[in-house]
Design a protein around this motif. Structure first.
Motif, PDB file in Angstrom:
ATOM      1  N   SER A  20       0.789  -1.574  -0.584  1.00  4.72           N
ATOM      2  CA  SER A  20      -0.162  -0.162  -0.121  1.00  4.72           C
ATOM      3  C   SER A  20       0.367   1.284  -0.117  1.00  4.72           C
ATOM      4  O   SER A  20       0.378   2.468   0.180  1.00  4.72           O
ATOM      5  CB  SER A  20      -0.902   0.051   0.713  1.00  4.72           C
ATOM      6  N   ALA A  21       2.153   1.036   0.755  1.00  6.46           N
ATOM      7  CA  ALA A  21       2.594   2.283   0.349  1.00  6.46           C
ATOM      8  C   ALA A  21       3.733   2.709  -1.385  1.00  6.46           C
ATOM      9  O   ALA A  21       3.878   4.089  -1.297  1.00  6.46           O
ATOM     10  CB  ALA A  21       4.125   1.882   1.207  1.00  6.46           C
ATOM     11  N   GLU A  22       3.405   1.994  -1.954  1.00  4.95           N
ATOM     12  CA  GLU A  22       3.365   2.327  -3.684  1.00  4.95           C
ATOM     13  C   GLU A  22       2.110   1.900  -4.116  1.00  4.95           C
ATOM     14  O   GLU A  22       0.915   1.911  -4.106  1.00  4.95           O
ATOM     15  CB  GLU A  22       4.033   0.943  -3.788  1.00  4.95           C
ATOM     16  N   THR A  23       2.452   3.336  -5.922  1.00  2.00           N
ATOM     17  CA  THR A  23       1.221   3.725  -6.725  1.00  2.00           C
ATOM     18  C   THR A  23       1.408   3.038  -7.739  1.00  2.00           C
ATOM     19  O   THR A  23       2.999   3.013  -7.878  1.00  2.00           O
ATOM     20  CB  THR A  23       0.655   5.300  -6.236  1.00  2.00           C
ATOM     21  N   LEU A  24       1.036   2.255  -8.392  1.00  4.45           N
ATOM     22  CA  LEU A  24       0.868   2.274 -10.150  1.00  4.45           C
ATOM     23  C   LEU A  24       0.677   2.925 -10.968  1.00  4.45           C
ATOM     24  O   LEU A  24      -0.859   3.051 -10.293  1.00  4.45           O
ATOM     25  CB  LEU A  24       0.310   0.987  -9.951  1.00  4.45           C
ATOM     26  N   TYR A  25       1.399   3.373 -11.425  1.00  6.68           N
ATOM     27  CA  TYR A  25       0.451   5.103 -12.337  1.00  6.68           C
ATOM     28  C   TYR A  25       0.889   3.776 -13.711  1.00  6.68           C
ATOM     29  O   TYR A  25       1.688   3.439 -13.951  1.00  6.68           O
ATOM     30  CB  TYR A  25       1.441   5.799 -12.228  1.00  6.68           C
ATOM     31  N   VAL A  26      -0.414   4.337 -14.844  1.00  5.34           N
ATOM     32  CA  VAL A  26      -0.349   4.136 -15.877  1.00  5.34           C
ATOM     33  C   VAL A  26      -0.622   4.900 -16.714  1.00  5.34           C
ATOM     34  O   VAL A  26      -2.709   5.472 -16.910  1.00  5.34           O
ATOM     35  CB  VAL A  26      -1.153   2.620 -16.441  1.00  5.34           C
ATOM     36  N   ASP A  27       0.441   5.108 -17.676  1.00  9.21           N
ATOM     37  CA  ASP A  27      -0.707   6.330 -18.846  1.00  9.21           C
ATOM     38  C   ASP A  27      -0.760   5.179 -20.283  1.00  9.21           C
ATOM     39  O   ASP A  27       0.306   4.906 -20.631  1.00  9.21           O
ATOM     40  CB  ASP A  27       0.907   7.567 -19.211  1.00  9.21           C
ATOM     41  N   ILE A  28      -1.897   5.370 -20.263  1.00  2.00           N
ATOM     42  CA  ILE A  28      -2.193   5.345 -22.026  1.00  2.00           C
ATOM     43  C   ILE A  28      -2.584   5.968 -22.741  1.00  2.00           C
ATOM     44  O   ILE A  28      -3.074   6.890 -22.756  1.00  2.00           O
ATOM     45  CB  ILE A  28      -3.552   4.110 -21.217  1.00  2.00           C
ATOM     46  N   GLU A  29      -2.268   5.650 -24.266  1.00  2.00           N
ATOM     47  CA  GLU A  29      -2.324   6.506 -25.202  1.00  2.00           C
ATOM     48  C   GLU A  29      -3.534   5.693 -25.877  1.00  2.00           C
ATOM     49  O   GLU A  29      -3.231   4.884 -26.431  1.00  2.00           O
ATOM     50  CB  GLU A  29      -1.070   6.644 -25.954  1.00  2.00           C
ATOM     51  N   ALA A 154      -1.830  -1.197 -32.549  1.00  2.00           N
ATOM     52  CA  ALA A 154      -3.227  -0.259 -33.643  1.00  2.00           C
ATOM     53  C   ALA A 154      -3.926   0.452 -32.690  1.00  2.00           C
ATOM     54  O   ALA A 154      -4.410   1.670 -32.718  1.00  2.00           O
ATOM     55  CB  ALA A 154      -4.018  -1.607 -34.015  1.00  2.00           C
ATOM     56  N   GLU A 155      -4.695  -0.722 -31.425  1.00  2.00           N
ATOM     57  CA  GLU A 155      -5.529  -0.063 -31.019  1.00  2.00           C
ATOM     58  C   GLU A 155      -4.815   0.880 -30.116  1.00  2.00           C
ATOM     59  O   GLU A 155      -5.558   1.372 -29.275  1.00  2.00           O
ATOM     60  CB  GLU A 155      -6.465  -0.823 -30.562  1.00  2.00           C
ATOM     61  N   LEU A 156      -3.830   0.310 -29.445  1.00  2.00           N
ATOM     62  CA  LEU A 156      -3.165   1.336 -28.353  1.00  2.00           C
ATOM     63  C   LEU A 156      -2.010   2.171 -28.832  1.00  2.00           C
ATOM     64  O   LEU A 156      -1.430   1.217 -29.475  1.00  2.00           O
ATOM     65  CB  LEU A 156      -3.308   0.450 -27.386  1.00  2.00           C
ATOM     66  N   GLY A 157      -1.787   3.429 -28.181  1.00  2.00           N
ATOM     67  CA  GLY A 157      -0.863   3.853 -28.520  1.00  2.00           C
ATOM     68  C   GLY A 157       0.491   3.491 -27.364  1.00  2.00           C
ATOM     69  O   GLY A 157       1.011   2.016 -27.231  1.00  2.00           O
ATOM     70  N   LEU A 158       1.196   4.184 -27.423  1.00  2.00           N
ATOM     71  CA  LEU A 158       2.715   4.589 -26.458  1.00  2.00           C
ATOM     72  C   LEU A 158       2.376   4.384 -24.634  1.00  2.00           C
ATOM     73  O   LEU A 158       0.934   5.229 -24.255  1.00  2.00           O
ATOM     74  CB  LEU A 158       3.133   5.516 -25.747  1.00  2.00           C
ATOM     75  N   ILE A 159       2.274   3.580 -24.005  1.00  2.00           N
ATOM     76  CA  ILE A 159       2.110   3.055 -22.625  1.00  2.00           C
ATOM     77  C   ILE A 159       3.451   3.211 -21.517  1.00  2.00           C
ATOM     78  O   ILE A 159       3.878   2.513 -21.685  1.00  2.00           O
ATOM     79  CB  ILE A 159       1.660   1.452 -22.429  1.00  2.00           C
ATOM     80  N   SER A 160       3.029   4.021 -20.580  1.00  2.00           N
ATOM     81  CA  SER A 160       3.947   4.168 -20.352  1.00  2.00           C
ATOM     82  C   SER A 160       3.385   3.598 -18.660  1.00  2.00           C
ATOM     83  O   SER A 160       2.655   4.053 -18.041  1.00  2.00           O
ATOM     84  CB  SER A 160       4.411   5.364 -19.781  1.00  2.00           C
ATOM     85  N   ILE A 161       4.027   3.293 -18.471  1.00  2.00           N
ATOM     86  CA  ILE A 161       3.896   2.205 -16.041  1.00  2.00           C
ATOM     87  C   ILE A 161       4.738   2.672 -15.436  1.00  2.00           C
ATOM     88  O   ILE A 161       6.344   2.355 -15.702  1.00  2.00           O
ATOM     89  CB  ILE A 161       3.665   0.656 -16.421  1.00  2.00           C
ATOM     90  N   SER A 162       5.032   3.080 -14.461  1.00  2.00           N
ATOM     91  CA  SER A 162       5.863   3.427 -13.352  1.00  2.00           C
ATOM     92  C   SER A 162       5.574   3.066 -11.999  1.00  2.00           C
ATOM     93  O   SER A 162       3.723   3.044 -11.674  1.00  2.00           O
ATOM     94  CB  SER A 162       6.349   4.906 -13.397  1.00  2.00           C
ATOM     95  N   ILE A 163       5.531   2.746 -11.150  1.00  2.00           N
ATOM     96  CA  ILE A 163       5.581   2.623  -9.741  1.00  2.00           C
ATOM     97  C   ILE A 163       6.505   3.061  -8.772  1.00  2.00           C
ATOM     98  O   ILE A 163       7.748   2.856  -9.271  1.00  2.00           O
ATOM     99  CB  ILE A 163       6.027   0.763  -9.627  1.00  2.00           C
ATOM    100  N   LYS A 164       6.228   4.166  -7.689  1.00  2.00           N
ATOM    101  CA  LYS A 164       6.557   4.716  -7.196  1.00  2.00           C
ATOM    102  C   LYS A 164       5.751   4.516  -5.977  1.00  2.00           C
ATOM    103  O   LYS A 164       5.031   3.882  -5.581  1.00  2.00           O
ATOM    104  CB  LYS A 164       6.671   6.324  -7.784  1.00  2.00           C
TER     105      LYS A 164
END
Length: 164
Positions: A20-29, A154-164
């Motif tokens: 729970s001290a971490e957060t997963l971030y997902v940027d979806i294009e 095709a249906e998705l562009g750049l996906i950036s994933i980070s865990i902080k």
């Protein structure tokens, strides 16, 4: 007023590891696709164990329940089993653009997931279009920043994933 939290419960929370001290971030294009007619894609983003047990759906963008099953991977593994739990993560389909999701490591029942290896899944399907399915192995509870990038075709562009 009497203390409502039992001391043993506090000790257990201190001993049981969680992420729970971490957060997963997902940027979806969601890419701008030149198609006529153009239909916005249905998108599902979820986390599973390496054994393919569903843990949590981060996002589910769809309009009509009849089409949910077209997100085949999500529907087979997690969608049809947990339908009452989607109010907090479901929403309308999105127009082309960039979107950020985040997850605090809590399962649908509010309990922190255990540290360890997981798989982040992304699936997109568009009526009269194509489908795309991407996945990325991640480690939760590592307590070190992690960064990953995936490129849809095709249906998705750049996906950036980070865990902080």
């Amino acid at each position: 007023m009497k203390n409502l939290i039992h001391p043993l419960f506090i000790v257990l929370l201190a001993v049981i590891p969680s992420v729970s001290a971490e957060t997963l971030y997902v940027d979806i294009e969601v890419p701008d696709i030149n198609a006529n007619p153009y239909h916005r894609p249905y998108v599902a983003v979820w986390v599973e164990t390496p054994e393919r047990k569903g843990v949590h759906t981060l996002a589910f963008w769809a309009e009509q329940a009849d089409w949910y099953k077209d997100l085949r991977q999500w529907w087979r593994k997690i969608g049809r089993k947990n339908s009452p739990n989607y109010d907090g993560v479901s929403g309308a389909t999105r127009k082309p653009g960039s979107y950020q999701l985040s997850w605090d490591g809590l399962a649908a029942d509010g309990i922190p997931v255990q540290p360890g290896d997981y798989i982040l899944h992304l699936e997109s399907v568009r009526e009269q279009g194509s489908r795309e399915y991407l996945r990325q192995a991640i480690v939760l509870g590592k307590q070190q920043p992690q960064h990953y990038q995936l490129q849809g075709s095709a249906e998705l562009g750049l996906i950036s994933i980070s865990i902080k």
